[in-house]
Structures are given as structure tokens and as C-alpha cells.
Design an enzyme around this catalytic site. Structure first.
Site, short mmCIF file in Angstrom:
data_model
loop_
_atom_site.label_atom_id
_atom_site.label_comp_id
_atom_site.label_asym_id
_atom_site.label_seq_id
_atom_site.Cartn_x
_atom_site.Cartn_y
_atom_site.Cartn_z
CG HIS A 299 -1.90 -1.05 1.34
ND1 HIS A 299 -1.86 -2.01 2.33
CD2 HIS A 299 -2.98 -1.32 0.59
CE1 HIS A 299 -2.88 -2.83 2.18
NE2 HIS A 299 -3.57 -2.45 1.12
CD GLN B 10 -13.68 -5.63 -1.70
OE1 GLN B 10 -13.93 -4.45 -1.88
NE2 GLN B 10 -12.48 -6.14 -1.95
CD GLN C 89 -9.11 -4.99 -6.50
OE1 GLN C 89 -9.88 -5.53 -5.73
NE2 GLN C 89 -8.07 -4.28 -6.08
CB SER D 237 -4.36 -6.92 4.47
OG SER D 237 -4.10 -5.68 3.85
O1 PAF Z 1 -7.79 -4.15 -3.27
C1 PAF Z 1 -8.45 -3.76 -2.27
O2 PAF Z 1 -7.94 -3.54 -1.19
C2 PAF Z 1 -9.95 -3.59 -2.42
O3 PAF Z 1 -10.48 -4.55 -3.28
C3 PAF Z 1 -10.37 -2.17 -2.83
C4 PAF Z 1 -9.84 -1.83 -4.21
C5 PAF Z 1 -9.84 -1.16 -1.82
C6 PAF Z 1 -11.89 -2.06 -2.87
O4 PAF Z 1 -12.46 -2.32 -1.64
#
Ligand code: PAF
Length: 281
Positions: A37, A61, A153, A186
Site C-alpha cells: 500500500h 466484496q 481486479q 493484508s
Molecule cells: O484491493 C483492495 O484492497 C480492495 O479490493 C479495494 C480496491 C480497496 C476495494 O475495496
């Protein structure tokens, strides 16, 4: 660093900045921040004037309630890391702020979601796209940063942004790995020291796949990967696919695409991990 919890407050702060012509860089996250991140924050810092990070564990999600419940959360640590990384704004909304009427959108990602994560996590990408669209509406960023670890994603977010003609540039960022090769996630926080070592099998296998792509067929490589995982009783393979980088459709021969990526998902104890490696492009 400015901290906001409500949509109206962050909008009041960001709208004049945007109107003044400054560029906003956005890093959406679900918290439990790690170096992956932070690398996105750094990219945003380099490219844009104001860096915004959101922390929101998006229930829409998670197809597995246990995964949602056990998802690591540590807001105080996240805020500290963001401060050190020179992030300008953190947005930590409640579920009520993000989904005031609890509506989900219905996206059609066609073939992109009928494989890999789309098959094993039904509804997952609809939930991701729903929250990303909502966050884009709130933050109104010029650029948004996504890691290549969640490769499927990334393509889903590209498609959603393009189909809806959202004025946001999606910036893909490299996978960040632990010293032992394990892709940062994470979810790694939930692994024991022993499991962390076992989890390197994903990366080790991908590296061997890349080497073998020079002389073995796609079919031979798939059998090799299955064999690798059968030998290890700690790591359970969920899928391994060699796919076209843009359509995500599985390949039968190397000649059927010029842009090839290998993707893998496996369970290490109670934790599901994914990883990938570009084979050639
Ligand atoms: O990759 C992630 O952490 C999540 O899928 C995101 C893009 C923050 C959406 O909740």
C-alpha cells in the site's frame, strides 16, 4: 494529515482543491496497510499534488462471512503509517456513509469475471466495482493507484472506468514482496511464521513456471504445478491458470497469445492467497 469520516466533509475539503487545478491521487484500501500500500502512496505522491487514501473494509466484496469477520483491522497503525508516508488525506467512512441506501450496482464484466477469482468468489467483483465507483464519486481523483497483485481486479476496475467513462486514470503498480518472495497482502498477517514460509510456494512455483515456459508446453506446466502442490501438505492449490493478459481467457498453447500471465490461488491454513507473474508480453 487530514482525517475525514463523512462524505460531506471530505467533499468540502477536496472540491476547492480540484477547482484550483491541483491533481488528486487516490489510493483505495481496506486498511491493515503494508509496504505494498505504501508503494502506491509513494507513486501517488510522485505524480499528484494531493494524496488521498481511503480505509474501508467493504462488506459487499466478501463472499465469505468468516473472511470479512477475520479481515485484519488496525486503524491507529494505519494512520501512523500514512503519516510517515506523507499522505495528505485519509478517509475512513462508515458503512452508512458509503451505502446510505444499501444498494448494490449490477455490473457486467463479461468474460473477465467468468474465470479465476470470479469463479471462486461469486459476486466479489460486483462488490469491488460498486465500492470503487462510489469512492471515485466521492473523492473525484485524477489518478487512482492499484497493485498488480490483484491483477483481475485491476482489469475489472479498468473496464468499469472505461465503460462508465469515468474521468480517472487507473495506474497499475508493481507487486511488492517480502524478502522470501511472498507477495505482500493484508491477509499475510493471519499466517503463522511456519505458514509464511510455506506460502512462498506460490512465488517459487511462478518463478519455475516462467523458466519452464521456455521449453515446456502449457499443459505440461499445468501438470507440473499440480504436482508441486500435491507434494506440500500445508498449501492447497485452488487454481493455476495461464491466461491472456487482456482477456484473462485460459491458453492452450503459447502461440495463442502475445501477452501471457500466470495466476495462482491457494489456501495456506485458513488463509486464501493469490499471486501472479507475467510470463511474456
Ligand atoms: O484491493 C483492495 O484492497 C480492495 O479490493 C479495494 C480496491 C480497496 C476495494 O475495496
Amino acid at each position: 494529515m487530514e482525517k475525514f469520516e463523512t462524505v460531506s466533509h471530505i467533499r468540502d475539503f477536496l472540491q476547492p482543491i480540484k477547482r484550483s487545478g491541483k491533481k488528486i491521487g487516490f489510493v483505495p484500501t481496506m486498511g491493515a496497510l503494508h509496504e505494498g500500500h505504501i508503494s502506491l502512496i509513494k507513486e501517488a505522491r510522485n505524480d499528484t499534488d494531493v494524496v488521498v487514501c481511503s480505509i474501508f473494509v467493504n462488506p459487499k466484496q466478501f463472499n465469505n462471512p468468516e473472511d470479512l469477520e477475520k479481515y485484519p483491522r488496525d486503524i491507529a497503525r494505519d494512520i501512523h503509517l500514512l503519516e510517515i508516508a506523507d499522505c495528505d488525506v485519509v478517509f475512513i467512512p462508515s458503512e452508512q456513509e458509503i451505502y446510505p441506501d444499501d444498494k448494490s450496482e449490477n455490473f457486467d464484466f463479461g468474460l473477465l469475471e467468468n474465470v479465476m477469482e470470479g469463479t471462486f468468489r461469486p459476486g466479489h467483483f460486483n462488490g469491488v466495482a460498486t465500492v470503487v465507483k462510489r469512492l471515485f464519486e466521492i473523492v473525484d481523483p485524477d489518478n487512482a493507484y492499484f497493485g498488480l497483485k490483484d491483477y483481475q481486479q485491476l482489469l475489472i476496475v479498468y473496464k468499469m472506468t472505461k465503460d462508465l467513462k469515468l474521468p480517472v486514470e487507473i495506474i497499475p503498480c508493481p507487486i511488492v514482496r517480502e524478502k522470501n518472495g511472498l507477495a505482500m497482502s493484508s491477509r499475510n498477517e493471519r499466517l503463522s511464521a511456519e505458514e509464511r514460509e510455506q506460502a512462498t510456494l506460490l512465488y517459487e512455483t511462478l518463478k519455475m513456471v516462467k523458466i519452464r515456459s521456455g521449453y515446456a508446453s502449457v499443459g505440461e506446466i499445468s501438470s507440473f504445478v499440480e504436482q508441486q502442490f500435491r507434494r506440500n501438505k500445508f498449501v492447497k492449490l485452488e487454481y493455476f491458470e495461464i491466461v491472456d493478459m487482456y482477456t484473462l481467457q485460459p491458453l492452450k498453447t503459447w502461440a495463442s497469445s502475445n501477452n501471457v500471465i500466470a495466476c495462482i490461488a491457494a489456501w495456506v491454513g485458513p488463509v486464501r492467497l493469490i499471486d501472479n507473474m507475467i510470463i511474456f508480453s
